[in-house]
Motif scaffolding. Structure first.
Motif, mmCIF file in Angstrom:
data_model
loop_
_atom_site.group_PDB
_atom_site.id
_atom_site.type_symbol
_atom_site.label_atom_id
_atom_site.label_comp_id
_atom_site.label_asym_id
_atom_site.label_seq_id
_atom_site.Cartn_x
_atom_site.Cartn_y
_atom_site.Cartn_z
ATOM 1 N N GLN A 127 37.537 47.182 54.470
ATOM 2 C CA GLN A 127 36.452 47.860 55.172
ATOM 3 C C GLN A 127 36.086 49.178 54.503
ATOM 4 N N TYR A 128 37.084 49.905 54.029
ATOM 5 C CA TYR A 128 36.830 51.160 53.321
ATOM 6 C C TYR A 128 36.019 50.903 52.050
ATOM 7 N N LEU A 129 36.408 49.882 51.291
ATOM 8 C CA LEU A 129 35.723 49.580 50.035
ATOM 9 C C LEU A 129 34.296 49.102 50.286
ATOM 10 N N ILE A 130 34.104 48.304 51.330
ATOM 11 C CA ILE A 130 32.752 47.854 51.684
ATOM 12 C C ILE A 130 31.859 49.056 51.975
ATOM 13 N N ASN A 131 32.381 50.009 52.729
ATOM 14 C CA ASN A 131 31.609 51.224 53.043
ATOM 15 C C ASN A 131 31.301 52.033 51.788
ATOM 16 N N ASP A 139 30.348 50.949 42.329
ATOM 17 C CA ASP A 139 29.386 49.981 41.801
ATOM 18 C C ASP A 139 29.620 48.592 42.378
ATOM 19 N N GLY A 140 30.857 48.305 42.737
ATOM 20 C CA GLY A 140 31.205 47.009 43.311
ATOM 21 C C GLY A 140 32.654 47.026 43.719
ATOM 22 N N ALA A 141 33.098 45.973 44.432
ATOM 23 C CA ALA A 141 34.482 45.950 44.900
ATOM 24 C C ALA A 141 34.941 44.532 45.188
ATOM 25 N N PHE A 142 36.243 44.313 44.996
ATOM 26 C CA PHE A 142 36.901 43.074 45.391
ATOM 27 C C PHE A 142 37.418 43.243 46.814
ATOM 28 N N VAL A 259 36.155 37.984 47.457
ATOM 29 C CA VAL A 259 34.835 38.043 46.831
ATOM 30 C C VAL A 259 34.642 39.394 46.154
ATOM 31 N N PHE A 260 33.737 39.400 45.186
ATOM 32 C CA PHE A 260 33.308 40.657 44.561
ATOM 33 C C PHE A 260 31.922 40.965 45.096
ATOM 34 N N ILE A 261 31.739 42.166 45.645
ATOM 35 C CA ILE A 261 30.462 42.527 46.253
ATOM 36 C C ILE A 261 29.785 43.668 45.505
ATOM 37 N N ARG A 262 28.456 43.673 45.560
ATOM 38 C CA ARG A 262 27.643 44.776 45.040
ATOM 39 C C ARG A 262 26.341 44.789 45.829
ATOM 40 N N ARG A 263 25.695 45.946 45.883
ATOM 41 C CA ARG A 263 24.434 46.043 46.607
ATOM 42 C C ARG A 263 23.323 45.325 45.842
ATOM 43 N N THR A 264 22.498 44.574 46.595
ATOM 44 C CA THR A 264 21.411 43.834 45.961
ATOM 45 C C THR A 264 20.264 44.737 45.530
#
Length: 305
Positions: A127-131, A139-142, A259-264
């Motif tokens: 949750q911290y990394l998502i925020n 830039d992105g996070a696992f 998953v690896f996330i980044r803002r679209t």
């Protein structure tokens, strides 16, 4: 002061003529003259000695020419860097939870292939990394346990099976459910699943101990301090050593996606594109931890408090 003014100034200085510079840059002569006068006004100095044969840079002009050549060279180098898609550079700030066993392979391959990228890593709970990604701090996070979000791109890295772990002594589930939970801070999806399982089993307020690293949790579990929920791939070697015991739980709690996330809405830079390519390259590679052979009890003590 604009870059094109420096280009015009450089051309006039090199050609020694307003008209020749205008021809070279494909400008009308009056435009070149106006830009040179504007530049002299901004710098509050004359840059050229004007005579019947054209123009010659004076001492002030020579000083500006030195700066101009350095500035234009740096701009060209910058453009080359961004045009060179095969050799990205710059910075890349990535977040990760502690339990990504394949991460060293991904990072090592990326650094080997693209050494000019300054790659930094920050660890934390999901949750911290998502925020942090949402706030443009990373830039992105696992992360794990991430649902669909219209403004977040996610790349599936792999599926994990989560298991309950305890010390090396066999125990039944009733005994396990009454042991303390050894977990990361709130916001960890593994913790949420462990607490959810216990809640469904009738344990409403389990005793919890929070830790900052996976190694500390594993060592504490091995010493008999409590139980935890971790990915099976992260502890299979410890189970083989006889350091811990693993216990399956229902798929509702055990199946989880990393998953690896980044803002679209962020620009897909060359550095990020190559990082995503590296994830795709290694996401199907089996994880094979180095297991030290057990020769005496001191090897097992490596995972005790």
């Amino acid at each position: 002061m604009e870059i094109k003014d420096l280009l015009i100034f450089q051309s006039v200085a090199q050609n020694g003529s307003i008209s020749k510079a205008a021809d070279e840059l494909n400008y009308v002569q009056s435009h070149v003259t106006a830009r040179i006068k504007s530049l002299e006004a901004k710098l509050q100095t004359q840059l050229f000695d004007r005579h019947s044969r054209g123009t010659t840079v004076n001492s002030e002009g020579k000083k500006l020419l030195g700066y101009t050549e350095k500035i234009l060279f740096m701009i060209e180098e910058m453009n080359k860097d961004f045009r060179d898609s095969a050799h990205p550079s710059g910075t890349l700030e990535i977040g990760t939870i502690e339990t990504i066993m394949k991460l060293p392979m991904i990072l090592s391959a990326y650094h080997k292939n693209f050494p000019n990228v300054d790659l930094t890593l920050k660890t934390g709970v999901s949750q911290y990394l998502i925020n942090q990604v949402w706030k443009h701090k990373l830039d992105g996070a696992f992360v794990t346990g991430f649902g669909e979000h219209p403004e977040m791109e996610q790349i599936n890295v792999f599926q994990e099976e989560l298991v309950i772990i305890s010390d090396s002594k066999k125990a039944d589930y009733q005994e396990l459910k009454n042991r303390p939970l050894l977990v990361f801070n709130s916001g960890c999806s593994y913790r949420e699943r462990l607490e959810g399982w216990l809640h469904d089993e009738g344990i409403m307020n389990p005793k919890s101990m929070e830790f900052g690293t996976l190694d500390t949790i594993l060592g504490s579990v091995a010493s008999g301090l409590g139980i935890s929920l971790v990915s099976k791939s992260a502890v299979s070697h410890l189970e083989e050593l006889g350091t811990i015991q693993c216990y399956p739980i229902p798929k509702k709690y055990s199946d989880i996606s990393t998953v690896f996330i980044r803002r679209t809405d962020t620009y897909l830079t060359n550095t990020m594109e190559k990082f995503i390519d590296t994830i795709h390259e290694y996401k199907h590679t089996p994880y094979s931890p180095f297991v030290k052979p057990v020769v005496n009890d001191s090897d097992r003590e490596a995972y005790s408090l």
